[in-house]
Design a protein around this motif. Sequence first.
Motif, PDB file in Angstrom:
ATOM      1  N   ILE A  99       0.839  -1.207   0.000  1.00  0.00           N
ATOM      2  CA  ILE A  99       0.000   0.000   0.000  1.00  0.00           C
ATOM      3  C   ILE A  99       0.870   1.251   0.000  1.00  0.00           C
ATOM      4  O   ILE A  99       0.562   2.237  -0.667  1.00  0.00           O
ATOM      5  N   SER A 100       1.989   1.200   0.729  1.00  0.00           N
ATOM      6  CA  SER A 100       2.882   2.368   0.745  1.00  0.00           C
ATOM      7  C   SER A 100       3.647   2.492  -0.578  1.00  0.00           C
ATOM      8  O   SER A 100       4.077   3.569  -0.958  1.00  0.00           O
ATOM      9  N   GLU A 101       3.780   1.380  -1.296  1.00  0.00           N
ATOM     10  CA  GLU A 101       4.521   1.383  -2.561  1.00  0.00           C
ATOM     11  C   GLU A 101       3.634   1.755  -3.748  1.00  0.00           C
ATOM     12  O   GLU A 101       4.065   2.401  -4.695  1.00  0.00           O
ATOM     13  N   HIS A 102       2.385   1.336  -3.713  1.00  0.00           N
ATOM     14  CA  HIS A 102       1.441   1.578  -4.820  1.00  0.00           C
ATOM     15  C   HIS A 102       0.223   2.319  -4.287  1.00  0.00           C
ATOM     16  O   HIS A 102      -0.104   2.252  -3.118  1.00  0.00           O
ATOM     17  N   LYS A 103      -0.487   2.959  -5.187  1.00  0.00           N
ATOM     18  CA  LYS A 103      -1.717   3.661  -4.774  1.00  0.00           C
ATOM     19  C   LYS A 103      -2.891   2.675  -4.832  1.00  0.00           C
ATOM     20  O   LYS A 103      -3.635   2.622  -5.799  1.00  0.00           O
ATOM     21  N   ILE A 104      -3.022   1.898  -3.773  1.00  0.00           N
ATOM     22  CA  ILE A 104      -4.129   0.932  -3.710  1.00  0.00           C
ATOM     23  C   ILE A 104      -5.272   1.551  -2.914  1.00  0.00           C
ATOM     24  O   ILE A 104      -5.068   2.112  -1.841  1.00  0.00           O
ATOM     25  N   SER A 105      -6.458   1.429  -3.465  1.00  0.00           N
ATOM     26  CA  SER A 105      -7.622   2.085  -2.877  1.00  0.00           C
ATOM     27  C   SER A 105      -8.082   1.390  -1.589  1.00  0.00           C
ATOM     28  O   SER A 105      -8.342   0.190  -1.571  1.00  0.00           O
ATOM     29  N   LYS A 106      -8.185   2.174  -0.533  1.00  0.00           N
ATOM     30  CA  LYS A 106      -8.717   1.671   0.735  1.00  0.00           C
ATOM     31  C   LYS A 106     -10.176   1.231   0.550  1.00  0.00           C
ATOM     32  O   LYS A 106     -10.639   0.269   1.168  1.00  0.00           O
ATOM     33  N   HIS A 107     -10.860   1.937  -0.323  1.00  0.00           N
ATOM     34  CA  HIS A 107     -12.278   1.677  -0.600  1.00  0.00           C
ATOM     35  C   HIS A 107     -12.504   0.210  -0.970  1.00  0.00           C
ATOM     36  O   HIS A 107     -13.433  -0.440  -0.483  1.00  0.00           O
ATOM     37  N   TRP A 108     -11.639  -0.341  -1.864  1.00  0.00           N
ATOM     38  CA  TRP A 108     -11.845  -1.721  -2.314  1.00  0.00           C
ATOM     39  C   TRP A 108     -11.581  -2.717  -1.189  1.00  0.00           C
ATOM     40  O   TRP A 108     -12.306  -3.711  -1.049  1.00  0.00           O
ATOM     41  N   LEU A 109     -10.537  -2.470  -0.401  1.00  0.00           N
ATOM     42  CA  LEU A 109     -10.240  -3.373   0.722  1.00  0.00           C
ATOM     43  C   LEU A 109     -11.377  -3.379   1.734  1.00  0.00           C
ATOM     44  O   LEU A 109     -11.807  -4.428   2.216  1.00  0.00           O
TER      45      LEU A 109
END
Length: 304
Positions: A99-109
């Motif tokens: 998550i710190s490396e890529h812009k992964i959406s918190k919304h989906w998790l």
Amino acid sequence: MNNANTYSGSIRAAFSYCVQQVRSYDYHHYLCLLHLPPAMRKTAFALRAFNVETARAMDVASDPKIGLMRLLWWQDAIDKIFAKKNVEHPTAQALSSVISEHKISKHWLKRSVDARINDASKEGGVLPETIADLEQYAEDTTSTMLYMTLQAGGICSTSADHAASHIGKASGLLLLLKSLPYHASRQGRISYIPADVASRHGLLITAHGRSEIKMESGEALSDAVFEVASVASLHLQKARELAPAVPTEALPVLLPAVPAQVLLDTLRQRNFNVFDSRILGGVQGVSPLWYQLKLKWHAWRNKY
């Protein structure tokens, strides 16, 4: 220097744990992930390990309340990860790293774990009303994994997202059908056939204001399974129709269409009798070698 080494060692151990979890409990997807470019593979394994943790939370608990507490723990863990707080769990540590490396959406998790919490919180096995309800659950728990993997690869494509949505729905529906005997033996009831489908096939019993499905493995249940599987088949067809517009770099992410198709074909060969034990054999009901060859053939030809 020692701290840095300790940190990198613990992160390596966390990712190794994720790979092992996916290999042990989600083998058909484990083999799919091996075809991803190395830069995306780490993220995909962390996400799939998270999915294993939340998917199995209710199954490994002796008491449903404990399973629900596990899911609520993961809901809280996601908030902590995005707040850059340390969470003492290897899957959470791997997630935090990607998550710190890529812009992964918190919304989906959040959407993924919320859907599992809602499913686990249903009173005494309330049935889904329609196939659309099952499709939404599959979208929330399975399509989201593909969305986040695409995000991690920096792939912005509406066609890829739409294909991921259809593949996730197909995969989710088929895996729910495959799990029916397990839930029937564990809970003493059939859980994931929608009430309106059960009603159409004469399987719905309503007593004392509650609906449940007849515990049988005959033709009526096979017909109900066929109806749900047909919707999954349509999603796979729609996903493939989008293939010409999907960017090449997104194609390996969409390989989970292959195990979904293999499972659909297995169900068809067994006349949609989910209680036929051969469905649980090998990988999605076929020999591991045949499955791997099929997967490699699709990957080599850039197809899904």
